[in-house]
Design a protein around this motif. Sequence first.
Motif, PDB file in Angstrom:
ATOM      1  N   ASP A 147       0.938  -6.691  -7.059  1.00 10.45           N
ATOM      2  CA  ASP A 147      -0.481  -6.325  -7.076  1.00 10.45           C
ATOM      3  C   ASP A 147      -0.643  -4.972  -7.772  1.00 10.45           C
ATOM      4  OD1 ASP A 147      -3.135  -5.631  -6.581  1.00 10.45           O
ATOM      5  OD2 ASP A 147      -3.136  -6.524  -4.576  1.00 10.45           O
ATOM      6  N   LYS A 193      -3.440  -2.570  -6.382  1.00  8.11           N
ATOM      7  CA  LYS A 193      -3.068  -1.893  -5.139  1.00  8.11           C
ATOM      8  C   LYS A 193      -2.158  -0.696  -5.433  1.00  8.11           C
ATOM      9  CE  LYS A 193      -2.591  -4.355  -1.448  1.00  8.11           C
ATOM     10  NZ  LYS A 193      -2.085  -5.287  -0.405  1.00  8.11           N
ATOM     11  N   ASP A 245       0.805  -1.218   0.000  1.00  8.88           N
ATOM     12  CA  ASP A 245       0.000   0.000   0.000  1.00  8.88           C
ATOM     13  C   ASP A 245       0.842   1.273   0.000  1.00  8.88           C
ATOM     14  OD1 ASP A 245       1.009   0.078   2.551  1.00  8.88           O
ATOM     15  OD2 ASP A 245      -0.917  -0.113   3.574  1.00  8.88           O
TER      16      ASP A 245
END
Length: 304
Positions: free
Chosen positions: A81, A84, A59
Amino acid sequence: MEMEKMNVQCNSVVDNFEEVCPGKVIKFKPPLYKQRYQFVRDLVDQHKPKKVADLGCGDTELLRLLKIYPCIQLLVGVDIDEEKLQSNGHHLSPYLGEFVKPRSLDLTVTLYHGSVVERDSRLRGFDLISCIEVIEHLDSDNLARFPEVLFGYLSPAMVVISTPNSEFNPLFPIVTLRDVDHKFEWNRMEFQTWALGVANRYNYSVEFTGVGKPPAGAEHVGFCTQIGVFRKNSEEAGLPCIPEQHHRHIYKAVYTITYPSLQQERVLKFELVGEVLLQVERLRLGHLRKLREQKRESGTGPKD
């Protein structure tokens, strides 16, 4: 079935233990993930790296903490990801205050979608690469490839790797692995054996430490998170020569931003003009203040 539910509830337990498993509370203050990030920040404070990458940046919270350091001029995050990365990229944009008071040195922040076991020449020769809670997510094949990519190909001056210490796990209720995606969790001997082997193979030194102290009476289990800090030996300070792969761009750039700095001509001109206008305004106000004082003195003084 009830046991399975409790085990699921206790996965990812370590960072906010008191919220997930209130029956047996181990409180980390600050939370464990913040202690891990602070460890990296302390390294930045100490060594003043210019080029920093975070593999498995997730994140992007660690990157947000690192972008404020004036020594860093290139900050890169890599994660598998892509969604994300796309949803968190905006957190790395400059604040208004960073336009009003720009940095002295340039800073470019880039997020790449890709795997930590893929080679991309744009990450070669960095001053510091962090891998915070990453290796335990790799299967055996990728774990075998990882050291050659990181230490052999990317060859940064310093690497910090953190991973769970499985010796701490019995202090948690019904925890085998701390996250459902973990492929393994090593005890201290297993991690140190792996790390020393890697360091010896690629001519690095390594020191071991950790964060997340155990409660009183359980000191023998060691830190909750174990950490290895790898430093390239001085005789290996340069990059290994791999000319055929100098422009190997495998990662997909998802987000990039360049911060305003005084190294940019337009920003420097704007800053100089603003400073001149500020000084002119100070002179004007000072002159007006003197005129008012002179008028008061002339109006109250004795007449000839």
